[in-house]
Design a protein around this motif. Sequence first.
Motif, PDB file in Angstrom:
ATOM      1  N   PRO A  25       0.801  -1.229   0.000  1.00  0.00           N
ATOM      2  CA  PRO A  25       0.000   0.000   0.000  1.00  0.00           C
ATOM      3  C   PRO A  25       0.837   1.285   0.000  1.00  0.00           C
ATOM      4  CG  PRO A  25      -0.892  -1.558   1.577  1.00  0.00           C
ATOM      5  CD  PRO A  25       0.437  -2.106   1.134  1.00  0.00           C
ATOM      6  N   LEU A  26       2.109   1.176   0.380  1.00  0.00           N
ATOM      7  CA  LEU A  26       2.984   2.343   0.392  1.00  0.00           C
ATOM      8  C   LEU A  26       3.759   2.478  -0.917  1.00  0.00           C
ATOM      9  CD1 LEU A  26       4.442   1.967   3.986  1.00  0.00           C
ATOM     10  CD2 LEU A  26       2.424   3.248   3.239  1.00  0.00           C
ATOM     11  N   ALA A  75      10.336   3.294  10.683  1.00  0.00           N
ATOM     12  CA  ALA A  75       9.213   4.148  10.299  1.00  0.00           C
ATOM     13  C   ALA A  75       9.256   4.414   8.794  1.00  0.00           C
ATOM     14  CB  ALA A  75       9.262   5.470  11.057  1.00  0.00           C
ATOM     15  N   PHE A  76       8.096   4.334   8.168  1.00  0.00           N
ATOM     16  CA  PHE A  76       7.945   4.602   6.738  1.00  0.00           C
ATOM     17  C   PHE A  76       7.013   5.801   6.569  1.00  0.00           C
ATOM     18  CE2 PHE A  76       8.713   0.057   7.074  1.00  0.00           C
ATOM     19  CZ  PHE A  76       9.668  -0.165   6.092  1.00  0.00           C
ATOM     20  N   TRP A  77       7.304   6.649   5.590  1.00  0.00           N
ATOM     21  CA  TRP A  77       6.398   7.744   5.266  1.00  0.00           C
ATOM     22  C   TRP A  77       5.236   7.217   4.435  1.00  0.00           C
ATOM     23  CZ3 TRP A  77       6.863  11.771   8.047  1.00  0.00           C
ATOM     24  CH2 TRP A  77       8.109  12.273   8.420  1.00  0.00           C
ATOM     25  N   ALA A  78       4.066   7.771   4.629  1.00  0.00           N
ATOM     26  CA  ALA A  78       2.894   7.449   3.810  1.00  0.00           C
ATOM     27  C   ALA A  78       2.453   8.712   3.081  1.00  0.00           C
ATOM     28  CB  ALA A  78       1.758   6.927   4.686  1.00  0.00           C
ATOM     29  N   LYS A  79       1.798   8.535   1.946  1.00  0.00           N
ATOM     30  CA  LYS A  79       1.358   9.671   1.141  1.00  0.00           C
ATOM     31  C   LYS A  79      -0.012  10.198   1.546  1.00  0.00           C
ATOM     32  CE  LYS A  79       4.161   8.220  -2.725  1.00  0.00           C
ATOM     33  NZ  LYS A  79       4.208   7.628  -4.048  1.00  0.00           N
ATOM     34  N   HIS A  83      -3.318   5.499   2.945  1.00  0.00           N
ATOM     35  CA  HIS A  83      -2.172   4.594   2.822  1.00  0.00           C
ATOM     36  C   HIS A  83      -1.779   4.019   4.179  1.00  0.00           C
ATOM     37  CE1 HIS A  83      -1.527   6.691  -1.092  1.00  0.00           C
ATOM     38  NE2 HIS A  83      -1.292   5.442  -1.455  1.00  0.00           N
ATOM     39  N   VAL A  84      -1.892   4.828   5.225  1.00  0.00           N
ATOM     40  CA  VAL A  84      -1.625   4.342   6.586  1.00  0.00           C
ATOM     41  C   VAL A  84      -2.618   3.228   6.920  1.00  0.00           C
ATOM     42  CG1 VAL A  84      -1.596   4.943   9.048  1.00  0.00           C
ATOM     43  CG2 VAL A  84      -0.654   6.542   7.357  1.00  0.00           C
ATOM     44  N   ASP A  85      -3.887   3.476   6.655  1.00  0.00           N
ATOM     45  CA  ASP A  85      -4.922   2.463   6.915  1.00  0.00           C
ATOM     46  C   ASP A  85      -4.647   1.180   6.132  1.00  0.00           C
ATOM     47  OD1 ASP A  85      -6.248   4.323   8.513  1.00  0.00           O
ATOM     48  OD2 ASP A  85      -7.700   4.865   6.951  1.00  0.00           O
ATOM     49  N   ALA A  86      -4.309   1.334   4.851  1.00  0.00           N
ATOM     50  CA  ALA A  86      -4.074   0.165   4.005  1.00  0.00           C
ATOM     51  C   ALA A  86      -2.855  -0.630   4.469  1.00  0.00           C
ATOM     52  CB  ALA A  86      -3.894   0.593   2.546  1.00  0.00           C
ATOM     53  N   PHE A  87      -1.793   0.056   4.871  1.00  0.00           N
ATOM     54  CA  PHE A  87      -0.628  -0.638   5.420  1.00  0.00           C
ATOM     55  C   PHE A  87      -1.033  -1.457   6.639  1.00  0.00           C
ATOM     56  CE2 PHE A  87       2.125  -0.658   9.093  1.00  0.00           C
ATOM     57  CZ  PHE A  87       3.143  -1.470   8.650  1.00  0.00           C
ATOM     58  N   HIS A  88      -1.723  -0.834   7.579  1.00  0.00           N
ATOM     59  CA  HIS A  88      -2.079  -1.512   8.827  1.00  0.00           C
ATOM     60  C   HIS A  88      -2.929  -2.749   8.540  1.00  0.00           C
ATOM     61  CE1 HIS A  88      -4.002  -2.041  12.816  1.00  0.00           C
ATOM     62  NE2 HIS A  88      -2.796  -1.695  13.233  1.00  0.00           N
ATOM     63  N   ALA A  89      -3.916  -2.613   7.681  1.00  0.00           N
ATOM     64  CA  ALA A  89      -4.775  -3.748   7.329  1.00  0.00           C
ATOM     65  C   ALA A  89      -3.967  -4.861   6.668  1.00  0.00           C
ATOM     66  CB  ALA A  89      -5.907  -3.293   6.408  1.00  0.00           C
ATOM     67  N   ALA A  90      -3.100  -4.505   5.719  1.00  0.00           N
ATOM     68  CA  ALA A  90      -2.288  -5.516   5.028  1.00  0.00           C
ATOM     69  C   ALA A  90      -1.332  -6.197   5.995  1.00  0.00           C
ATOM     70  CB  ALA A  90      -1.520  -4.874   3.877  1.00  0.00           C
ATOM     71  N   ALA A 101      -3.441   1.146  16.449  1.00  0.00           N
ATOM     72  CA  ALA A 101      -4.362   1.305  15.324  1.00  0.00           C
ATOM     73  C   ALA A 101      -4.147   2.627  14.604  1.00  0.00           C
ATOM     74  CB  ALA A 101      -5.802   1.212  15.820  1.00  0.00           C
ATOM     75  N   PRO A 102      -4.498   2.681  13.320  1.00  0.00           N
ATOM     76  CA  PRO A 102      -4.373   3.930  12.574  1.00  0.00           C
ATOM     77  C   PRO A 102      -5.209   5.032  13.220  1.00  0.00           C
ATOM     78  CG  PRO A 102      -4.856   2.110  11.084  1.00  0.00           C
ATOM     79  CD  PRO A 102      -5.015   1.598  12.479  1.00  0.00           C
ATOM     80  N   GLY A 103      -4.640   6.213  13.259  1.00  0.00           N
ATOM     81  CA  GLY A 103      -5.379   7.337  13.796  1.00  0.00           C
ATOM     82  C   GLY A 103      -4.507   8.557  13.976  1.00  0.00           C
ATOM     83  N   PRO A 104      -5.151   9.672  14.319  1.00  0.00           N
ATOM     84  CA  PRO A 104      -4.398  10.907  14.560  1.00  0.00           C
ATOM     85  C   PRO A 104      -3.462  10.729  15.754  1.00  0.00           C
ATOM     86  CG  PRO A 104      -6.759  11.330  14.419  1.00  0.00           C
ATOM     87  CD  PRO A 104      -6.581   9.847  14.475  1.00  0.00           C
TER      88      PRO A 104
END
Length: 133
Positions: A25-26, A75-79, A83-90, A101-104
């Motif tokens: 996803p990244l 740590a990886f940068w996301a666009k 993309h953060v959500d998709a990484f976490h799910a994958a 979990a993904p979030g602010p």
Amino acid sequence: MIAHISFAVSDYARSKAFYRAALAPLGYTLVMELTPQVTGSVYVAGFGDGSAKHADFFIASAPPGSKANDPMHVAFWAKSPAHVDAFHAAAIISGGNDNGAPGPRAEYGPDDYVAFALDPDGHRLEVWYMKPV
């Protein structure tokens, strides 16, 4: 500036499959792979996002008779937050464990959006979106 990050894993095939799925996803793909015949002892997989002519993230099988390194944090940068959500799910679907979990993350910055996962060896992965200024 970091040229690349590399660490040993306990099960090369399992970890290679995990990182292929979790980093997709990244925009990261497997861009190179070396065998023990080439390296002299271990398998190596290099991943990159295609923006450079080389990999910037590597995993390697632990050398015979040794163990994988102690857990690391990468740590990886996301666009985007998506993309953060998709990484976490994958990462979770492909055998990782949730570690945040993904979030602010207001403690990082007012618009930062982050997720954490553990890979199959317990390495802590962070994916971070920071709104452009």
